[in-house]
Design a protein around this motif. Structure first.
Motif, PDB file in Angstrom:
ATOM      1  N   ALA A  17       0.835  -1.204   0.000  1.00 57.39           N
ATOM      2  CA  ALA A  17       0.000   0.000   0.000  1.00 57.39           C
ATOM      3  C   ALA A  17       0.866   1.250   0.000  1.00 57.39           C
ATOM      4  CB  ALA A  17      -0.933  -0.014   1.213  1.00 57.39           C
ATOM      5  N   GLY A  18       1.935   1.241   0.767  1.00 53.77           N
ATOM      6  CA  GLY A  18       2.837   2.392   0.790  1.00 53.77           C
ATOM      7  C   GLY A  18       3.487   2.629  -0.560  1.00 53.77           C
ATOM      8  N   PHE A  19       3.910   1.558  -1.216  1.00 46.95           N
ATOM      9  CA  PHE A  19       4.507   1.681  -2.544  1.00 46.95           C
ATOM     10  C   PHE A  19       3.486   2.205  -3.549  1.00 46.95           C
ATOM     11  CE2 PHE A  19       5.584  -0.126  -6.695  1.00 46.95           C
ATOM     12  CZ  PHE A  19       6.833   0.447  -6.874  1.00 46.95           C
ATOM     13  N   ALA A  20       2.251   1.670  -3.489  1.00 44.98           N
ATOM     14  CA  ALA A  20       1.204   2.105  -4.416  1.00 44.98           C
ATOM     15  C   ALA A  20       0.858   3.575  -4.184  1.00 44.98           C
ATOM     16  CB  ALA A  20      -0.039   1.228  -4.250  1.00 44.98           C
ATOM     17  N   LEU A  21       0.793   4.009  -2.930  1.00 45.21           N
ATOM     18  CA  LEU A  21       0.480   5.409  -2.653  1.00 45.21           C
ATOM     19  C   LEU A  21       1.593   6.328  -3.132  1.00 45.21           C
ATOM     20  CD1 LEU A  21      -1.180   5.178   0.864  1.00 45.21           C
ATOM     21  CD2 LEU A  21      -2.273   5.672  -1.317  1.00 45.21           C
ATOM     22  N   LYS A  22       2.843   5.895  -2.989  1.00 45.98           N
ATOM     23  CA  LYS A  22       3.959   6.710  -3.481  1.00 45.98           C
ATOM     24  C   LYS A  22       3.890   6.839  -4.996  1.00 45.98           C
ATOM     25  CE  LYS A  22       8.879   7.358  -3.136  1.00 45.98           C
ATOM     26  NZ  LYS A  22      10.115   6.954  -2.515  1.00 45.98           N
ATOM     27  N   VAL A  23       3.583   5.750  -5.677  1.00 46.78           N
ATOM     28  CA  VAL A  23       3.455   5.793  -7.138  1.00 46.78           C
ATOM     29  C   VAL A  23       2.294   6.700  -7.541  1.00 46.78           C
ATOM     30  CG1 VAL A  23       2.865   4.400  -9.165  1.00 46.78           C
ATOM     31  CG2 VAL A  23       4.543   3.561  -7.530  1.00 46.78           C
ATOM     32  N   LEU A  24       1.181   6.628  -6.811  1.00 46.33           N
ATOM     33  CA  LEU A  24       0.034   7.487  -7.125  1.00 46.33           C
ATOM     34  C   LEU A  24       0.366   8.961  -6.919  1.00 46.33           C
ATOM     35  CD1 LEU A  24      -2.968   5.430  -5.725  1.00 46.33           C
ATOM     36  CD2 LEU A  24      -2.356   5.835  -8.113  1.00 46.33           C
ATOM     37  N   TRP A  25       1.177   9.284  -5.918  1.00 44.04           N
ATOM     38  CA  TRP A  25       1.605  10.679  -5.725  1.00 44.04           C
ATOM     39  C   TRP A  25       2.419  11.156  -6.919  1.00 44.04           C
ATOM     40  CZ3 TRP A  25      -0.153  14.451  -3.030  1.00 44.04           C
ATOM     41  CH2 TRP A  25      -0.778  14.214  -1.808  1.00 44.04           C
ATOM     42  N   TRP A  26       3.325  10.322  -7.428  1.00 45.30           N
ATOM     43  CA  TRP A  26       4.119  10.712  -8.588  1.00 45.30           C
ATOM     44  C   TRP A  26       3.242  10.876  -9.829  1.00 45.30           C
ATOM     45  CZ3 TRP A  26       8.466  13.039  -8.393  1.00 45.30           C
ATOM     46  CH2 TRP A  26       9.339  12.800  -7.349  1.00 45.30           C
ATOM     47  N   ALA A  28       0.098  11.763  -9.792  1.00 49.13           N
ATOM     48  CA  ALA A  28      -0.645  13.008  -9.590  1.00 49.13           C
ATOM     49  C   ALA A  28       0.224  14.223  -9.916  1.00 49.13           C
ATOM     50  CB  ALA A  28      -1.158  13.083  -8.153  1.00 49.13           C
ATOM     51  N   VAL A  29       1.489  14.189  -9.544  1.00 49.60           N
ATOM     52  CA  VAL A  29       2.390  15.304  -9.845  1.00 49.60           C
ATOM     53  C   VAL A  29       2.585  15.450 -11.357  1.00 49.60           C
ATOM     54  CG1 VAL A  29       4.797  16.076  -9.642  1.00 49.60           C
ATOM     55  CG2 VAL A  29       3.569  15.279  -7.621  1.00 49.60           C
ATOM     56  N   VAL A  30       2.763  14.336 -12.058  1.00 49.37           N
ATOM     57  CA  VAL A  30       2.932  14.382 -13.513  1.00 49.37           C
ATOM     58  C   VAL A  30       1.680  14.931 -14.179  1.00 49.37           C
ATOM     59  CG1 VAL A  30       3.199  12.933 -15.571  1.00 49.37           C
ATOM     60  CG2 VAL A  30       4.674  12.576 -13.595  1.00 49.37           C
ATOM     61  N   VAL A  31       0.507  14.491 -13.744  1.00 49.94           N
ATOM     62  CA  VAL A  31      -0.751  14.979 -14.329  1.00 49.94           C
ATOM     63  C   VAL A  31      -0.904  16.476 -14.065  1.00 49.94           C
ATOM     64  CG1 VAL A  31      -3.261  14.837 -14.113  1.00 49.94           C
ATOM     65  CG2 VAL A  31      -1.911  12.759 -14.301  1.00 49.94           C
ATOM     66  N   LEU A  32      -0.543  16.932 -12.877  1.00 46.60           N
ATOM     67  CA  LEU A  32      -0.623  18.353 -12.564  1.00 46.60           C
ATOM     68  C   LEU A  32       0.299  19.171 -13.452  1.00 46.60           C
ATOM     69  CD1 LEU A  32      -1.656  20.635 -10.707  1.00 46.60           C
ATOM     70  CD2 LEU A  32       0.284  20.145  -9.223  1.00 46.60           C
ATOM     71  N   VAL A  33       1.516  18.690 -13.681  1.00 43.41           N
ATOM     72  CA  VAL A  33       2.453  19.409 -14.548  1.00 43.41           C
ATOM     73  C   VAL A  33       1.927  19.467 -15.976  1.00 43.41           C
ATOM     74  CG1 VAL A  33       4.755  19.267 -15.581  1.00 43.41           C
ATOM     75  CG2 VAL A  33       4.472  18.982 -13.124  1.00 43.41           C
ATOM     76  N   VAL A  34       1.402  18.353 -16.475  1.00 45.08           N
ATOM     77  CA  VAL A  34       0.851  18.340 -17.836  1.00 45.08           C
ATOM     78  C   VAL A  34      -0.332  19.289 -17.939  1.00 45.08           C
ATOM     79  CG1 VAL A  34      -0.378  16.895 -19.515  1.00 45.08           C
ATOM     80  CG2 VAL A  34       1.681  16.041 -18.395  1.00 45.08           C
ATOM     81  N   TRP A  35      -1.189  19.316 -16.922  1.00 44.47           N
ATOM     82  CA  TRP A  35      -2.343  20.207 -16.931  1.00 44.47           C
ATOM     83  C   TRP A  35      -1.900  21.666 -16.922  1.00 44.47           C
ATOM     84  CZ3 TRP A  35      -4.263  23.744 -13.308  1.00 44.47           C
ATOM     85  CH2 TRP A  35      -5.526  24.244 -13.609  1.00 44.47           C
ATOM     86  N   LEU A  36      -0.910  22.000 -16.085  1.00 42.07           N
ATOM     87  CA  LEU A  36      -0.426  23.378 -16.032  1.00 42.07           C
ATOM     88  C   LEU A  36       0.225  23.791 -17.349  1.00 42.07           C
ATOM     89  CD1 LEU A  36       1.031  23.583 -12.426  1.00 42.07           C
ATOM     90  CD2 LEU A  36      -0.986  24.746 -13.313  1.00 42.07           C
ATOM     91  N   LEU A  37       1.006  22.898 -17.946  1.00 41.01           N
ATOM     92  CA  LEU A  37       1.604  23.221 -19.239  1.00 41.01           C
ATOM     93  C   LEU A  37       0.539  23.420 -20.310  1.00 41.01           C
ATOM     94  CD1 LEU A  37       4.702  20.866 -19.357  1.00 41.01           C
ATOM     95  CD2 LEU A  37       4.684  23.353 -19.167  1.00 41.01           C
ATOM     96  N   GLY A  38      -0.473  22.583 -20.316  1.00 39.33           N
ATOM     97  CA  GLY A  38      -1.567  22.744 -21.271  1.00 39.33           C
ATOM     98  C   GLY A  38      -2.338  24.018 -21.029  1.00 39.33           C
ATOM     99  N   PHE A  39      -2.488  24.412 -19.785  1.00 39.91           N
ATOM    100  CA  PHE A  39      -3.195  25.649 -19.461  1.00 39.91           C
ATOM    101  C   PHE A  39      -2.389  26.860 -19.917  1.00 39.91           C
ATOM    102  CE2 PHE A  39      -4.219  29.081 -16.451  1.00 39.91           C
ATOM    103  CZ  PHE A  39      -5.576  29.176 -16.685  1.00 39.91           C
TER     104      PHE A  39
END
Length: 56
Positions: A17-26, A28-39
């Motif tokens: 679960a800890g590994f999966a949550l860490k991967v999900l955080w990464w 989420a960060v990638v999606v946020l960067v892509v969204w900001l660049l697209g914006f």
């Protein structure tokens, strides 16, 4: 023997679960960067208005 197996199973579940949550955080960060660049880099649409870069 059974308590030892249960403790090891619990440790394995928590590690997974800890590994999966860490991967999900990464992710989420990638999606946020892509969204900001697209914006920031969206192109101008008809009439000088800036259009949305996503479909919905």
């Amino acid at each position: 023997m059974l308590p030892l197996i249960l403790v090891l199973l619990l440790a394995l579940i928590l590690f997974g679960a800890g590994f999966a949550l860490k991967v999900l955080w990464w992710v989420a960060v990638v999606v946020l960067v892509v969204w900001l660049l697209g914006f920031l880099l969206r192109s101008a649409g008809a009439g000088g208005r800036r259009g949305r870069w996503y479909r919905w």
